[in-house]
Design a protein around this motif. Structure first.
Motif, PDB file in Angstrom:
ATOM      1  N   HIS A  78       0.834  -1.188   0.000  1.00  8.87           N
ATOM      2  CA  HIS A  78       0.000   0.000   0.000  1.00  8.87           C
ATOM      3  C   HIS A  78       0.877   1.249   0.000  1.00  8.87           C
ATOM      4  O   HIS A  78       2.023   1.221   0.457  1.00  8.87           O
ATOM      5  N   VAL A  79       0.293   2.343  -0.498  1.00  6.87           N
ATOM      6  CA  VAL A  79       0.966   3.636  -0.406  1.00  6.87           C
ATOM      7  C   VAL A  79       0.049   4.597   0.337  1.00  6.87           C
ATOM      8  O   VAL A  79      -1.178   4.499   0.256  1.00  6.87           O
ATOM      9  N   HIS A  80       0.658   5.535   1.070  1.00  4.25           N
ATOM     10  CA  HIS A  80      -0.078   6.468   1.905  1.00  4.25           C
ATOM     11  C   HIS A  80       0.303   7.887   1.510  1.00  4.25           C
ATOM     12  O   HIS A  80       1.490   8.197   1.355  1.00  4.25           O
ATOM     13  N   LEU A  81      -0.687   8.742   1.374  1.00  4.71           N
ATOM     14  CA  LEU A  81      -0.496  10.117   0.922  1.00  4.71           C
ATOM     15  C   LEU A  81      -0.289  11.046   2.116  1.00  4.71           C
ATOM     16  O   LEU A  81      -1.023  10.971   3.112  1.00  4.71           O
ATOM     17  N   TYR A  82       0.700  11.918   1.997  1.00  8.02           N
ATOM     18  CA  TYR A  82       0.955  12.970   2.991  1.00  8.02           C
ATOM     19  C   TYR A  82       1.221  14.274   2.246  1.00  8.02           C
ATOM     20  O   TYR A  82       1.852  14.246   1.189  1.00  8.02           O
ATOM     21  N   PRO A  83       0.714  15.423   2.738  1.00  9.19           N
ATOM     22  CA  PRO A  83      -0.035  15.618   3.976  1.00  9.19           C
ATOM     23  C   PRO A  83      -1.466  15.092   3.849  1.00  9.19           C
ATOM     24  O   PRO A  83      -2.028  15.056   2.742  1.00  9.19           O
ATOM     25  N   LYS A  84      -2.040  14.743   4.950  1.00  4.89           N
ATOM     26  CA  LYS A  84      -3.393  14.208   4.962  1.00  4.89           C
ATOM     27  C   LYS A  84      -4.391  15.352   5.052  1.00  4.89           C
ATOM     28  O   LYS A  84      -4.985  15.617   6.100  1.00  4.89           O
ATOM     29  N   THR A  85      -4.574  16.028   3.914  1.00  3.43           N
ATOM     30  CA  THR A  85      -5.528  17.128   3.815  1.00  3.43           C
ATOM     31  C   THR A  85      -6.412  16.899   2.601  1.00  3.43           C
ATOM     32  O   THR A  85      -6.036  16.183   1.656  1.00  3.43           O
ATOM     33  N   SER A  86      -7.581  17.523   2.618  1.00  3.76           N
ATOM     34  CA  SER A  86      -8.517  17.363   1.500  1.00  3.76           C
ATOM     35  C   SER A  86      -7.955  17.973   0.219  1.00  3.76           C
ATOM     36  O   SER A  86      -8.171  17.453  -0.884  1.00  3.76           O
ATOM     37  N   GLU A  87      -7.217  19.079   0.342  1.00  2.00           N
ATOM     38  CA  GLU A  87      -6.633  19.697  -0.837  1.00  2.00           C
ATOM     39  C   GLU A  87      -5.579  18.790  -1.465  1.00  2.00           C
ATOM     40  O   GLU A  87      -5.532  18.626  -2.694  1.00  2.00           O
ATOM     41  N   ALA A  88      -4.726  18.211  -0.632  1.00  2.00           N
ATOM     42  CA  ALA A  88      -3.711  17.292  -1.154  1.00  2.00           C
ATOM     43  C   ALA A  88      -4.365  16.084  -1.807  1.00  2.00           C
ATOM     44  O   ALA A  88      -3.909  15.610  -2.859  1.00  2.00           O
ATOM     45  N   LEU A  89      -5.434  15.576  -1.219  1.00  2.00           N
ATOM     46  CA  LEU A  89      -6.134  14.436  -1.797  1.00  2.00           C
ATOM     47  C   LEU A  89      -6.745  14.789  -3.144  1.00  2.00           C
ATOM     48  O   LEU A  89      -6.702  13.988  -4.092  1.00  2.00           O
ATOM     49  N   SER A  90      -7.289  16.000  -3.268  1.00  3.76           N
ATOM     50  CA  SER A  90      -7.873  16.437  -4.535  1.00  3.76           C
ATOM     51  C   SER A  90      -6.809  16.543  -5.621  1.00  3.76           C
ATOM     52  O   SER A  90      -7.018  16.113  -6.762  1.00  3.76           O
ATOM     53  N   ILE A  91      -5.645  17.112  -5.287  1.00  2.70           N
ATOM     54  CA  ILE A  91      -4.547  17.212  -6.253  1.00  2.70           C
ATOM     55  C   ILE A  91      -4.073  15.827  -6.670  1.00  2.70           C
ATOM     56  O   ILE A  91      -3.834  15.555  -7.857  1.00  2.70           O
TER      57      ILE A  91
END
Length: 978
Positions: free
Chosen positions: A604-617
């Protein structure tokens, strides 16, 4: 006549400007060198009345050194090889330092005052075993007492005078593991205690003079032993059973073995597994149980009794004799920013000889080791000093309630390095250093003028150097317009982050990585997290520190976000999953935080920072994210892409699954991966085109997705010379990491590693060993894009038929061709790097870390694959050097000068704001920094440029012009009167 005089003066001043240069007094202006020893694991004090007081130490970096007890400076040191770990240290005959290394197979003697090697003895070794060194103490200098050494299954007696092996005894019997070698004071019998299959205790009695076995006894222990053992006297040891729940006292008086069992539960209620600690105490041992350290006294018949209890964060020293045939030991623990030191008598723990509390200037973590030494004060009472090793590997000497000196030895184990800008100078503060008085201004320029005219005395040279350092402003904590002042961020193995100033190498701040999930997280890697640009200068830049709770790759990770300017931890988190790979993404959010992916062991891979904006990008670029993994053990390189979000109760929206896109499998019977390398992600390429000598235009194949892989035959993966040329071959590949396509393959028959390489722009240079020629070789490979050949036609550009908008994708098969060339190189190499500049215009230099721990700067033109024996006129005009079979080693090209970066591990380069200049930082056991200008400083004046001499020259020229004009007018007037 007057005109001639002035012309001669002008010519003299002009030539002085050109020829002026400083050599000796320029040393240290743009570079610095720091010497370290590493984390101390053994220490022996030498504090006799005559001579300097010193402490002999050995470290985890395989360094043996002599330190001044007064200031902590290094008297001398020796850095042994990476496979020559030091197992023990002692002082023999009051004048020799004895070291045992290489698992008990190498014994050396060093001269105590200057560190010169006196003798070296190679000892017989049959297999891996515990190494034990016993050096007799309190001996007469004129009488030789043998040194007892055990290692590799053999017991040796070695002469301290010349290193001659007096006798040896073989203990390589199957299953027998020696645990202790003891010799009672004044006795000629040596007791060798060991275990057979951890279930039977065996004691040998050996005559110390001739090495013959006098007696042998053995006894089986039904429960078996765990192997943890502590010597409490010359005829008793205490060991834990296999379940670590029973303390077994083994007595061997006159060779007769006896067992005395004491359950740990009888000593401590509700006890769990016990652990015997390392300090050697007379008739006592320290045991860690239930997060407490208990002191257990050993009675005459082996009976155990708890006499004291301390916190498990307390570190203890070995006991040493004090007055009246008593022994004392030191215990040290930290509490916040304070260190508490106590010295107690072993037989009377209530009798505290010393109790001190020392204030620390910074957080250094727990106390790991303590070494105590006593001395006699002027009032004939006992004084004590303690040498302590902290969690961050720093070394401190405590005496009389204060820290006498400290050494930041964590910098000897740097694992990752990056650079950062300093803050901008505040309004109202001048960037340049301003002289305060007219007198200082005049004095400074007079001294510079004397130096320019070569009239300066030695005192003036020193004054000029001090003035230059003072006026340069290189040590200010603000950035300069040239970009010379920077912060070097160095992460150490202990998990401590240091910020070093490029001006003088001083520590600006330091921060120790902390975690609630584990006691001592290890530092893994360092990444740029947030780099605000000019429109957001109110925010400080920050870095991401990645750590791990243990050495295993499956251990949970730790993230820490640190302010670059202040060194304060912004936030930290125990992420709850492992860290296998960190992938910085080329995307930032509105606050300029860079997105990162962290891959774990379950795919698995995990995204950081854990923010909604980062997730959208991230979701917008979901299908365009690729990465690869290298399995050096199984010989497989795998390409991965994103698949979907994770499922499960513990998964969150920032967790994603992956799928395998491609694989490159190297046959295990013929190839083994020994080296991989990619380009720097932030490297600047000035131009993608290159004009060939025949005026043909070549396009560089510049791709960030290119991977260099080197493989070698399995038999050739060992040491150099361990195979014949027919049994080994070296193969290098250039692989596209998006598609897994192999773009180029090059085979070197009869060659083997290790391979050290550097990848820049469209070329890769790698170093290896040629078995047939018995020499090291360097090969360069340049790769060019043939698919853009149609863009060479200028008429298509004029007529508008030149295609500049066609998209470039890795999925289209590239038409590439390569140029390569090999050269002999006279030295072995530890690492290779390349200079980097702001715009990529300046010529590049290879920075080669040699086996002598120095850095050689080699112009890239020497490894140009277009070199020929007889270059044409066009090639000469382009600067191509005639072909030779070997690369030159010019002594003046060593950027480290006379310094050695002991234990050299890596070289890091970073651009400055001046295109001509690059920062170079090398780390190992030592640290070294300098600035390089591969094409000279063509875009700036040097720091030692004499503005006063320039002003005088201008004034002289103006005066000469005026006088010449006046004389000319006078002559013309006189001619008119004729």
């Amino acid at each position: 006549m007057a005109i001639r005089v002035f012309l001669v003066l002008v010519l003299f001043l002009s030539s002085a400007i050109v020829s002026f240069s400083l050599y000796e007094d320029q040393a240290g202006l743009a570079d610095w060198h720091q010497r370290y020893i590493g984390k101390v694991k053994h220490a022996v004090f030498h504090t006799q009345k005559t001579g300097r007081k010193r402490v002999i130490v050995s470290t985890e970096e395989n360094v043996v050194a002599s330190l001044d007890l007064r200031h902590g400076e290094i008297f001398w040191r020796h850095v042994l090889g990476t496979k020559d770990a030091i197992d023990g240290v002692g002082i023999a005959l009051g004048k020799y330092v004895i070291t045992l290394s290489s698992e008990g197979s190498t014994l050396r003697a060093w001269n105590l005052p200057d560190g010169q090697m006196v003798w070296e003895t190679a000892l017989h070794s049959a297999h891996h075993s515990k190494s034990l060194l016993s050096v007799p103490i309190n001996l007469k200098v004129d009488k030789d007492y043998p040194i007892t050494v055990f290692g590799g299954g053999y017991l040796h007696a070695v002469s301290a005078l010349d290193g001659e092996v007096l006798w040896e005894k073989d203990f390589t019997a199957e299953g027998f593991e020696v645990q202790r070698v003891l010799q009672p004071l004044g006795s000629t019998v040596i007791y060798v205690l060991g275990f057979v299959n951890l279930s039977e205790a065996v004691v040998y009695q050996i005559d110390s003079k001739i090495g013959e076995v006098v007696a042998q006894k053995s006894m089986v222990f039904p429960g078996g032993f765990s192997g943890e053992i502590s010597s409490v006297s010359s005829d008793k040891v205490v060991v834990l059973d296999s379940k670590k729940s029973i303390l077994v006292t083994i007595g061997f008086i006159d060779g007769d073995i006896s067992f005395q069992k004491t359950p740990v539960s009888d000593l401590v209620e509700n006890s769990g597994n016990a652990e015997i600690l390392s300090p050697l105490l007379s008739n006592m041992l320290a045991v860690k149980v239930n997060k407490r350290t208990i002191f257990v006294k050993v009675g005459g018949e082996g009976k155990l009794e708890v006499v004291d209890s301390l916190s498990d964060e307390t570190a203890m020293s070995d006991s040493l004799p004090v007055a009246d045939d008593q022994e004392a030991f030191a215990s040290v623990h930290h509490e916040g920013s304070k260190i508490h030191l106590m010295v107690k008598l072993v037989n009377e723990l209530d009798n505290v000889l010393l109790r001190e509390t020392i204030q620390m200037d910074q957080h250094r973590g727990r106390v790991h080791k303590v070494f105590m030494n006593n001395y006699v004060r002027t009032d004939r009472s006992n004084g004590f000093r303690a040498l302590i090793v902290m969690e961050d590997h720093s070394l401190l000497l405590l005496q009389q309630g204060a820290i006498v000196w400290s050494r930041e030895e964590g910098l000897a184990s740097v694992t990752d390095v990056t650079t950062a800008e300093l803050p901008v100078e505040k309004d109202g503060v001048s960037v340049a250093k301003v002289e305060h008085t007219l007198f200082e201004w005049l004095k400074g320029h007079v001294l510079k003028l004397k130096g320019s005219l070569l009239l300066a005395s030695p005192e003036d040279v020193v004054a000029i150097q001090e003035l230059r350092v003072k006026s340069s402003g290189k040590n200010k904590l603000t950035r300069d317009h040239n970009g010379f002042r920077k912060l070097i961020l160095a992460l150490t193995r202990a998990g401590k982050l240091f910020a070093l100033h490029t001006g003088d190498g001083r520590i600006v701040w330091s921060m120790l990585l902390k975690s609630q999930a584990c006691e001592r997280p290890n530092g893994i890697s360092l990444y740029q997290w947030q780099v605000p640009h000019h429109h957001a200068m109110d925010k400080n830049p920050s870095v991401l520190v990645v750590g791990r709770c243990g050495s295993d790759s499956s251990a949970p990770g730790v993230l820490s976000f640190v302010d670059v300017y202040t060194g304060k931890e912004i936030t930290s988190s125990d992420i709850g999953h492992s860290v296998v790979q960190v992938l910085p993404l080329p995307f930032t959010d509105s606050t300029e935080q860079r997105l990162h992916l962290i891959a774990d062991t379950v795919g698995h891979v995990h995204l950081y920072p854990k923010t909604s904006e980062a997730l959208s990008i991230f979701q917008r670029e979901f299908q365009n994210i690729y990465w690869y993994t290298v399995g050096a053990d199984d010989g497989i390189i795998r390409g991965h892409v994103m698949k979907s979000s994770c499922s499960g109760e513990t998964a969150d929206e920032y967790c994603f699954t992956t799928r395998e896109l491609w694989t490159v499998v190297f046959p295990s019977e013929s190839e083994k991966i020994i080296s991989t390398l990619t380009r720097k992600p932030n490297e600047v390429v000035h131009t993608q085109a290159k004009v060939n000598t025949d005026q043909d235009l070549l396009y560089k194949y510049v791709s960030r997705n290119l991977l260099f892989v080197a493989t070698v035959s399995p038999k050739g993966a060992g040491e150099i010379g361990s195979v014949t040329p027919e049994e080994s071959s070296l193969v290098v590949y250039l692989i596209d990491t998006i598609t897994g396509r192999i773009l180029h393959r090059l085979s070197h028959q009869g060659c083997q590693g290790p391979v050290h390489a550097v990848f820049s722009e469209n070329w890769v240079v790698y170093h290896y060993f040629n078995l047939r020629a018995h020499k090291y070789e360097v090969t360069v490979v340049e790769i060019y894009d043939q698919s853009r050949a149609e863009n060479k036609n200028v008429w298509k550009l004029i007529l508008g038929k030149h295609n500049l908008t066609a998209p470039i994708t890795s999925y289209s098969r590239p038409e590439v061709f390569t140029k390569s060339q090999s050269y002999f190189f006279a030295q072995s190499v530890k690492t290779i790097a390349v200079t980097s500049t702001a715009k990529g215009i300046t010529s590049k230099q290879l920075l080669i870390g040699t086996i002598g721990d120095q850095i050689l700067a080699l112009d890239k033109r020497f490894v140009d694959p277009r070199r020929t024996l007889n270059p044409s006129q066009a090639e000469k005009e382009e600067g191509i050097i005639p072909l030779t079979d070997s690369l030159p080693i010019i002594p003046q090209s060593y950027v480290t000068h006379s310094h050695r970066v002991e234990g050299l591990k890596g070289i890091v380069t970073a651009p400055s704001k001046l295109e001509s200049t690059t920062h170079v930082f090398a780390y190992g056991v030592d640290l070294f920094y300098t600035r390089l200008a591969p094409s000279k400083t063509y875009d700036s004046l040097t720091d030692d440029f004499s503005y006063a001499l320039l002003l005088i020259t201008i004034v002289a020229l103006v005066a000469a012009i005026y006088i010449t004009w006046a004389l000319s007018e006078k002559k013309e007037l006189s001619e008119k009167w004729r």
